[in-house]
Design a protein around this motif. Structure first.
Motif, PDB file in Angstrom:
ATOM      1  N   LEU A  66       6.200  -6.313   5.253  1.00  0.00           N
ATOM      2  CA  LEU A  66       6.339  -5.018   5.939  1.00  0.00           C
ATOM      3  C   LEU A  66       6.857  -5.218   7.358  1.00  0.00           C
ATOM      4  O   LEU A  66       7.726  -4.480   7.824  1.00  0.00           O
TER       5      LEU A  66
ATOM      6  N   VAL B  23      -1.804 -10.298  -0.165  1.00  0.00           N
ATOM      7  CA  VAL B  23      -1.936  -9.370   0.962  1.00  0.00           C
ATOM      8  C   VAL B  23      -1.261  -9.948   2.205  1.00  0.00           C
ATOM      9  O   VAL B  23      -0.539  -9.242   2.921  1.00  0.00           O
TER      10      VAL B  23
ATOM     11  N   GLU C 133      -4.634  -8.671  11.834  1.00  0.00           N
ATOM     12  CA  GLU C 133      -5.027  -8.592  10.426  1.00  0.00           C
ATOM     13  C   GLU C 133      -5.578  -7.232  10.024  1.00  0.00           C
ATOM     14  O   GLU C 133      -5.088  -6.651   9.045  1.00  0.00           O
TER      15      GLU C 133
ATOM     16  N   LEU D 103      -2.763  -4.719   9.716  1.00  0.00           N
ATOM     17  CA  LEU D 103      -1.863  -4.911   8.575  1.00  0.00           C
ATOM     18  C   LEU D 103      -2.562  -4.600   7.254  1.00  0.00           C
ATOM     19  O   LEU D 103      -1.980  -3.987   6.365  1.00  0.00           O
ATOM     20  N   VAL D 104      -3.819  -5.020   7.144  1.00  0.00           N
ATOM     21  CA  VAL D 104      -4.538  -4.767   5.897  1.00  0.00           C
ATOM     22  C   VAL D 104      -4.702  -3.264   5.675  1.00  0.00           C
ATOM     23  O   VAL D 104      -4.457  -2.756   4.583  1.00  0.00           O
ATOM     24  N   ALA D 105      -5.056  -2.547   6.742  1.00  0.00           N
ATOM     25  CA  ALA D 105      -5.218  -1.091   6.616  1.00  0.00           C
ATOM     26  C   ALA D 105      -3.896  -0.442   6.240  1.00  0.00           C
ATOM     27  O   ALA D 105      -3.844   0.452   5.391  1.00  0.00           O
TER      28      ALA D 105
ATOM     29  N   THR E  96      -7.795   5.768   6.563  1.00  0.00           N
ATOM     30  CA  THR E  96      -7.735   4.336   6.778  1.00  0.00           C
ATOM     31  C   THR E  96      -9.143   3.775   6.849  1.00  0.00           C
ATOM     32  O   THR E  96      -9.332   2.594   7.056  1.00  0.00           O
TER      33      THR E  96
ATOM     34  N   SER F 137       0.612  -5.721  -3.925  1.00  0.00           N
ATOM     35  CA  SER F 137      -0.731  -5.577  -3.364  1.00  0.00           C
ATOM     36  C   SER F 137      -1.555  -4.509  -4.076  1.00  0.00           C
ATOM     37  O   SER F 137      -2.688  -4.246  -3.688  1.00  0.00           O
TER      38      SER F 137
ATOM     39  N   LEU G 264       2.452   1.799   9.367  1.00  0.00           N
ATOM     40  CA  LEU G 264       2.252   0.596  10.177  1.00  0.00           C
ATOM     41  C   LEU G 264       2.218   0.968  11.657  1.00  0.00           C
ATOM     42  O   LEU G 264       1.332   0.556  12.405  1.00  0.00           O
TER      43      LEU G 264
ATOM     44  N   LEU H 164      -1.380  -1.775   4.632  1.00  0.00           N
ATOM     45  CA  LEU H 164      -1.015  -2.117   3.266  1.00  0.00           C
ATOM     46  C   LEU H 164      -1.832  -1.307   2.273  1.00  0.00           C
ATOM     47  O   LEU H 164      -1.311  -0.795   1.281  1.00  0.00           O
TER      48      LEU H 164
ATOM     49  N   SER I 297       1.922  -8.142   3.921  1.00  0.00           N
ATOM     50  CA  SER I 297       1.883  -7.690   5.315  1.00  0.00           C
ATOM     51  C   SER I 297       3.086  -8.217   6.068  1.00  0.00           C
ATOM     52  O   SER I 297       3.756  -7.480   6.804  1.00  0.00           O
TER      53      SER I 297
ATOM     54  N   VAL J   4      -5.686  -3.655  -3.710  1.00  0.00           N
ATOM     55  CA  VAL J   4      -6.198  -2.331  -3.385  1.00  0.00           C
ATOM     56  C   VAL J   4      -7.195  -1.884  -4.457  1.00  0.00           C
ATOM     57  O   VAL J   4      -8.262  -1.355  -4.152  1.00  0.00           O
TER      58      VAL J   4
END
Lengths: 453, 183
Positions: B42, B35, A285, A288-290, B7, B81, A69, A292, B39, B85
């Motif tokens: 986290l 998701v 967004e 966070l998506v990356a 990523t 999640s 993160l 996760l 997020s 993915v």
């Protein structure tokens, strides 16, 4: 069935399903489960999920998503470009200064973000066009970024180091600190090479200019004012001070790795909100998506790898292999070289995380028996895996570079990267002769290791 | 190629054939909600751990619940999640052979790989459910001083694996639907 045939079957079926293209996490889990059902008492099959949960629920391992993160928050802001711009302004007078600025920027960014591909794309997307504009050859520019980016898995907070610490049962703080010296060594080697290579390209361009009048941009000398030097500092310094300074202080023992990771993530989110005004849900967004996506993918691989090695040790496959290696009575350095070569070959196909978790139970006992310092070996192994990120055929960073600079032919990138692979091998050799480069700093901060075996 | 820690976004799954489109419409929003919650989980975990450093350093409180609370949040986020993915084919695999095989054989390979993944995940899901059931009936708790009940993380693991199995089932069904109607 003898242990040998079970072991061969285990390894063989793993290779088969992995190369068939089954996702690594499911492949490892499925093979482990099938062997549990076939060769282990049913009571142990019943606890399979509990097993995976308990392995994953370690607070040290769970610092990984938080480090990701932190990395993706920094990686997706403009911090990379600004960092690079600031270093360029300060270093441009040194011959090859632009290349050196890129190496330094990669190292600093890697220390903040902790991810190798993220470092490549963040620094490379600004650095490669700039170097090419200044007449650097495409391969050279790509090599600097690809190699600089690999420092992401060596410098703290490196995810591969976290896994190694867990697998080898070594102190993570000590391991992180031990990586700093070798990382600086690699930075120094890269810098010297960048200066030398720049010199060579410069001399060539100058000769060509004097002979035929073809002017190359590499001959131009930049003039940057004092204002340029200070313009970016207010944006860059907070990142460096907070994210590397505070973190290193914490590794010294004030906080657990997971707390350091959590604090790092929070600081990174606050910094990008304050400095780059990235704070709205829409801005956050993609970050966070990356995060996760990467964390889930990695954590499942880690959980299943741990199940895989649990089965391997329950069936005595890892112990027998380790005993067999010990019984060969190889000399220390032959043993080390063989193991490192194996890591290199595995690096062709597997990401560092799976290499560590799958091989640790086999390779660590022989190394311990040969009286190698396992902290030192963790650093060496990480550098070798760094090479796997950039050497052909499948170096991940090469493809990241290909993504951000598609106009440089893949061939040039690969040739540009090879000298850096050589420098890393040189780095490993130097560390073998002078292990103190790794152990000195951690011993200084944390006191000498209490026989770290 | 092996994509380790990248990523870089993976391409989303090709548009699903009509047969399974309704199903897809049902699972996509669930994945989206999961998701979002994961997020947030986290980020909350990061704040909780930061609080734990601060409270110990400034107020000398001992930390008891923070670590476990974060573990639950993060493990939950990871398992829940995993379907999202998988929907974007984000679980890395070794794809070397895909470049060597003729397209038709490659389709069969992908189908078999998805079926195998489905069987494993469904089995894992079933075993998680048994564990969850046992944890509820027997009232399992963690061994710490805070002693939270273990059904919380186990239920997240079970739900996550269930979603993942459904996602894989959908992808297997997509393969079959494509065979019926060759494009």
């Amino acid at each position: 069935m003898s242990i040998l045939s079970i072991g061969l079957l285990y390894g063989g079926s793993t290779l088969l399903v992995m190369f068939a293209g089954m996702p690594i996490a499911f492949a490892l889990g499925a093979v482990a489960t099938i062997f549990m059902i076939a060769f282990m008492p049913s009571s142990s099959v019943d606890t399979i999920t509990q097993n995976v949960y308990e392995e994953m629920a370690s607070i040290t391992l769970l610092s990984i998503p938080l480090f990701i993160l932190k990395g993706s928050a920094i990686g997706r802001s403009r911090a990379g470009q600004d960092l690079y711009g600031a270093l360029h302004a300060w270093l441009h007078r040194i011959p090859g200064g632009l290349g050196i600025a890129n190496v330094f920027a990669c190292a600093l960014f890697a220390a903040m973000a902790g991810s190798s591909p993220a470092t490549c794309s963040a620094i490379g997307s600004a650095g490669i066009p700039e170097m090419r504009k200044h007449g650097y050859s495409g391969g050279f520019a790509a090599g600097i970024i690809a190699a600089g980016g690999t420092l992401g898995i060596l410098l703290p907070p490196s995810i591969t180091m976290i896994l190694y610490a867990v697998a080898a049962e070594q102190s993570l703080g000590r391991l992180f600190l031990a990586a700093i010296g070798p990382a600086l060594l690699l930075v120094a080697l890269f810098t010297v090479y960048a200066m030398w290579r720049f010199r060579r390209e410069y001399v060539h361009a100058k000769a060509a200019y004097e002979k035929s009048g073809t002017y190359s941009e590499i001959l131009r000398v930049d003039e940057l004012s004092l204002r340029d030097k200070f313009a970016l500092l207010p944006r860059v310094l907070p990142f460096i001070v907070l994210l590397t300074g505070v973190m290193i202080a914490l590794y010294g023992g004030f906080a657990t790795p997971s707390e350091t990771a959590g604090l790092g993530a929070v600081l990174a989110l606050i910094l990008i909100a304050v400095i780059y005004s990235v704070w709205s849900p829409r801005d956050l967004e993609p970050i966070l998506v990356a995060t996760l996506r990467e964390s889930t993918m990695l954590m499942l691989i880690i959980g299943m790898s741990l199940l895989y090695s649990y089965v391997m040790s329950y069936l005595h496959i890892s112990q027998s292999t380790a005993e067999w290696i010990v019984s060969l009575h190889l000399s220390r350095w032959v043993l080390l070289t063989t193991i490192l070569l194996m890591v290199v070959v595995l690096g062709f196909f597997l990401p560092p995380v799976s290499i560590i978790l799958m091989t640790a139970p086999i390779i660590l006992p022989p190394l311990r028996a040969a009286e190698f310092d396992l902290i030192w070996f963790g650093v060496i192994m990480t550098i070798v895996m760094e090479m796997g990120l950039i050497h052909p055929p499948v170096g991940l960073n090469i493809f990241v570079i290909n993504n951000i600079a598609p106009d440089i032919p893949l061939r040039d990138v690969m040739w540009g990267v090879l000298p850096f692979v050589g420098l890393m091998i040189l780095g490993v050799v130097i560390l073998c002769f002078v292990p103190g480069i790794a152990t000195w700093f951690s011993d200084l901060v944390m006191g000498p290791a209490i026989v770290s075996k | 190629m092996v994509h380790g820690l990248d990523t870089v976004g993976t391409a989303s799954e090709a548009v699903s054939p009509e047969d399974t489109a309704g199903f897809e419409r049902f699972i996509a929003p669930i994945n989206y909600i999961v998701v979002v919650f994961s997020s947030v989980a986290l980020v909350i975990a990061s704040f909780v751990l930061s609080y734990s450093v601060a409270s110990r350093y400034f107020f000398h409180f001992s930390t008891d619940w923070q670590d476990e609370f974060s573990v639950f949040l993060i493990v939950g986020a990871v398992f829940m999640s995993s379907a999202a993915v998988q929907a974007r084919r984000g679980h890395v695999a070794i794809e070397v052979v895909s470049h060597m095989m003729p397209p038709r054989a490659n389709h069969i390979r992908l189908f078999l790989v998805d079926v195998a993944s489905l069987i494993f995940c469904a089995y894992f899901c079933w075993k998680s459910w048994l564990l969850l059931h046992e944890a509820i009936v027997e009232g399992f708790r963690t061994g710490s001083t805070w002693q939270p009940p273990l059904w919380i993380p186990y239920s997240l693991m079970t739900c996550g694996m269930l979603l993942l199995s459904i996602q894989l089932l959908l992808q297997v069904a997509n393969h079959m639907a494509r065979w019926k109607k060759p494009v």
